[in-house]
Design a protein around this motif. Structure first.
Motif: not given
Length: 145
Positions: A97-99, A106-113
């Motif tokens: 996520f950047v903004g 900036e904050d990293s993410f891991t999304h599992d779909y």
């Protein structure tokens, strides 16, 4: 099956996920919602909770994960997928996520779909917000160098 659903079913899971993030980043919330199943689940796990929190419905995912721009400290946020990997019947998206708001971040993410029939049916997010909050508080309380 509608034409939109039929078209989504023919797309690869990777393409569906990149399109999902792209639509959100363009502000096309309705378009992003079209890629979510009606009964989509959002599972939130944290290191400090033994049982995950489960929400259902597109609105809970869109508002809870992606559309937090109404908060002044998180204006102009974009979710930038950097890598998509197929893993045991699911798709793992790693990104940031950047903004900018009060200051750039900036904050990293891991999304599992999970994706079925061209629709996102499940999103699993894993966070340790308490540790993250401690880290932020500790950083902000340090004297300026």
């Amino acid at each position: 099956m509608t034409d939109t659903t039929r078209g989504n079913a023919r797309r690869s899971p990777e393409r569906i996920l990149f399109e999902f993030y792209s639509r959100l980043n363009r502000g096309d919330v309705n378009g992003a919602e079209e890629l979510l199943a009606d009964s989509v689940d959002w599972v939130r796990r944290t290191e400090r909770q033994s049982d995950p929190i489960v929400s259902d419905g597109a609105e809970s995912i869109l508002e809870g994960v992606f559309l937090q721009g109404d908060r002044p400290d998180q204006s102009h946020v974009q979710a930038v997928p950097e890598r998509v990997t197929a893993a045991e019947g699911a798709m793992l998206v790693e990104g940031s996520f950047v903004g900018n708001g009060e200051s750039p971040f900036e904050d990293s993410f891991t999304h599992d779909y999970e994706i079925r029939d061209g629709k996102i049916t499940r999103l699993v997010t894993e966070t340790d917000t308490a540790s993250r909050r401690e880290e932020i508080t500790e950083t902000r309380s340090r004297p300026a160098e």
